[in-house]
Design a protein around this motif. Structure first.
Motif, PDB file in Angstrom:
ATOM      1  N   THR A 196       1.314  -1.361  -0.073  1.00  0.00           N
ATOM      2  CA  THR A 196      -0.216  -0.240   0.304  1.00  0.00           C
ATOM      3  C   THR A 196       1.011   1.405  -0.078  1.00  0.00           C
ATOM      4  N   ILE A 226       2.324   2.399  -3.284  1.00  0.00           N
ATOM      5  CA  ILE A 226       1.514   2.765  -3.838  1.00  0.00           C
ATOM      6  C   ILE A 226       0.976   4.076  -4.251  1.00  0.00           C
ATOM      7  N   ALA A 234       2.180   6.741  -6.751  1.00  0.00           N
ATOM      8  CA  ALA A 234       0.493   7.886  -7.402  1.00  0.00           C
ATOM      9  C   ALA A 234       1.024   9.430  -7.007  1.00  0.00           C
ATOM     10  N   THR A 267       3.247   4.341 -14.029  1.00  0.00           N
ATOM     11  CA  THR A 267       1.699   4.426 -14.193  1.00  0.00           C
ATOM     12  C   THR A 267       1.329   2.437 -13.864  1.00  0.00           C
ATOM     13  N   VAL A 305       2.120   1.130 -10.782  1.00  0.00           N
ATOM     14  CA  VAL A 305       1.482   1.835  -9.542  1.00  0.00           C
ATOM     15  C   VAL A 305      -0.208   0.728 -10.307  1.00  0.00           C
ATOM     16  N   VAL A 306      -0.390  -0.209 -11.235  1.00  0.00           N
ATOM     17  CA  VAL A 306      -1.578  -0.603 -12.303  1.00  0.00           C
ATOM     18  C   VAL A 306      -0.907  -2.316 -11.298  1.00  0.00           C
ATOM     19  N   ASN A 363       0.559  -3.172  -9.398  1.00  0.00           N
ATOM     20  CA  ASN A 363       0.651  -3.283  -7.233  1.00  0.00           C
ATOM     21  C   ASN A 363      -0.115  -2.647  -6.780  1.00  0.00           C
ATOM     22  N   ILE A 364      -1.548  -2.274  -7.235  1.00  0.00           N
ATOM     23  CA  ILE A 364      -2.796  -2.559  -6.947  1.00  0.00           C
ATOM     24  C   ILE A 364      -3.644  -4.122  -7.141  1.00  0.00           C
ATOM     25  N   VAL A 365      -3.081  -4.706  -8.925  1.00  0.00           N
ATOM     26  CA  VAL A 365      -3.684  -6.288  -9.159  1.00  0.00           C
ATOM     27  C   VAL A 365      -3.014  -7.134  -7.462  1.00  0.00           C
ATOM     28  N   LEU A 401      -1.688  -6.162  -4.942  1.00  0.00           N
ATOM     29  CA  LEU A 401      -2.264  -6.260  -3.258  1.00  0.00           C
ATOM     30  C   LEU A 401      -3.280  -6.899  -3.343  1.00  0.00           C
ATOM     31  N   ALA A 402      -4.526  -6.555  -4.468  1.00  0.00           N
ATOM     32  CA  ALA A 402      -6.076  -7.253  -4.236  1.00  0.00           C
ATOM     33  C   ALA A 402      -5.558  -9.343  -4.371  1.00  0.00           C
ATOM     34  N   TRP A 417       9.212  -2.803  -9.906  1.00  0.00           N
ATOM     35  CA  TRP A 417       9.437  -2.109  -9.478  1.00  0.00           C
ATOM     36  C   TRP A 417      10.719  -1.170  -9.962  1.00  0.00           C
TER      37      TRP A 417
END
Lengths: 133, 224
Positions: B113, B116, B120, B173, B176-177, B179-181, B183-184, B207
């Motif tokens: 988190t 991310i 951002a 970008t 970040v996407v 990393n979000i995937v 993290l989910a 990263w």
């Protein structure tokens, strides 16, 4: 491992976390030295542009080394992996030298071969065939 | 998983990876090599054009603004902040990878988190810088800045700046996407079920590479 040897696992945890932060401080310090040198040059003109650029390139490569070796963990991998990653990058040595040399050569040609410059090229036929080159 | 490294191991005899890493991780390394050449080509063409130019705009004149500071002359300060943010997010990413080795789901989620958020913040900084330069009249095909020697500069400077920092921003970008995937998936418990957090290591490699590229972009555009 962490289930059977809790104490050892914890010690391992501490030492590698310490190493991560140490790398962070090194990277931050190098960046601050770079910015500091840039400001020193702006204020005093020292060190000279050529020396400064050389230092910047060396410090950049040093930062790259720490990121790849510590953060990307390549320094702790076996030699086979290190070689398969780094050897292709040697092409950059040729790539950089050849192209920057080419760019510089273009600049010199534009300067020396522009119509009317240099003056010697215009003068030479008027002075006759013999004499200087 | 990786096998233990012993001195006399015959790496090329088959039966295991001669690189002692999983297929996915090796392929991430190879992708990063190819990406390094893409960025290398961009930066070297920038260098070639700069070497072929008699003069070039001074980065300390161009990049001297800071949000909320009006017309104060602050060369390098804002880009140093951006560099700091990206290095910091690299650190939180290593900590996420490390927590993954410990199979500590909560810590992985926490550090991912933060990574991310760092990414951002970097993108927000870049958006501000681009907007600011745009309002000063700089864009692809437009260059309001003069050369160091006072002559009118060509648009090479702005073209390369926006193309290369833009290409890097695009990488941030996508990072970040990704990393979000990841993290989910961490929160869903996908990797807990799988028994390892290697996916975190793979996006971690990506990263760090983005951070690595920034180190070179920083030097080439702001310092040299």
């Amino acid at each position: 491992m962490e289930h059977t040897h809790t104490a050892e696992g914890h010690a391992h945890h501490d030492s590698s976390t310490k190493k991560i932060w140490k790398t962070f401080w090194i990277l931050l310090a190098i960046t601050m030295v770079e910015v500091g040198l840039a400001f020193l040059h702006l204020e005093t003109g020292f060190p000279s542009r050529v020396v400064l650029n050389g230092v910047f390139v060396i410090l950049t490569v040093l930062k790259a080394f720490y990121i790849v070796s510590e953060f990307m963990h390549l320094g702790s991998e076996i030699k086979n992996l290190i070689y398969t990653v780094l050897l292709p990058l040697l092409l950059f040595v040729w790539f950089i030298i050849a192209f920057l040399y080419e760019g510089n050569s273009w600049k010199n040609m534009n300067r020396d071969l522009k119509p009317g410059t240099p003056i010697e090229a215009v003068k030479a036929p008027a002075e006759g065939q013999h004499g200087h080159h | 998983m990786d096998t233990a490294v012993t001195a006399k191991k015959k790496w090329w005899d088959g039966g295991y990876s001669p690189f002692n890493v999983s297929y996915g991780k090796l392929m991430m390394w190879y992708f990063l090599i190819s990406d390094a050449f893409t960025f290398g080509a961009l930066l070297i063409s920038y260098g070639t054009i700069r070497f072929s130019s008699t003069s070039w705009p001074d980065p300390n004149e161009v990049f001297r603004s800071f949000p909320g500071m009006g017309h104060a002359n602050l060369p390098l300060v804002f880009v140093s902040l951006m560099t700091f943010i990206l290095i910091m997010s690299s650190v939180t990413m290593v900590l996420a990878v490390h927590a993954g080795h410990m199979r500590d789901k909560k810590a992985v989620a926490k550090w991912l988190t933060w990574t991310i958020i760092g990414g951002a913040c970097f993108l927000a900084c870049q958006a501000w810088e681009w907007t600011h330069l745009f309002h000063e009249g700089a864009w692809w095909g437009r260059n309001p800045f003069h050369n160091v020697d006072g002559t009118l500069a060509s648009t090479n400077f702005t073209n390369f700046f926006f193309t290369i920092t833009g290409f890097h921003g695009l990488h941030v970008t996508s990072g970040v996407v990704l990393n979000i995937v990841i993290l989910a998936n961490v929160l869903k418990g996908t990797y807990e079920e799988r028994g390892h957090y290697e996916m975190v290591e793979k996006v971690g490699l990506y990263w760090h590479f983005v951070d690595l590229v920034w180190v070179f972009v920083f030097t080439c555009f702001y310092l040299l």
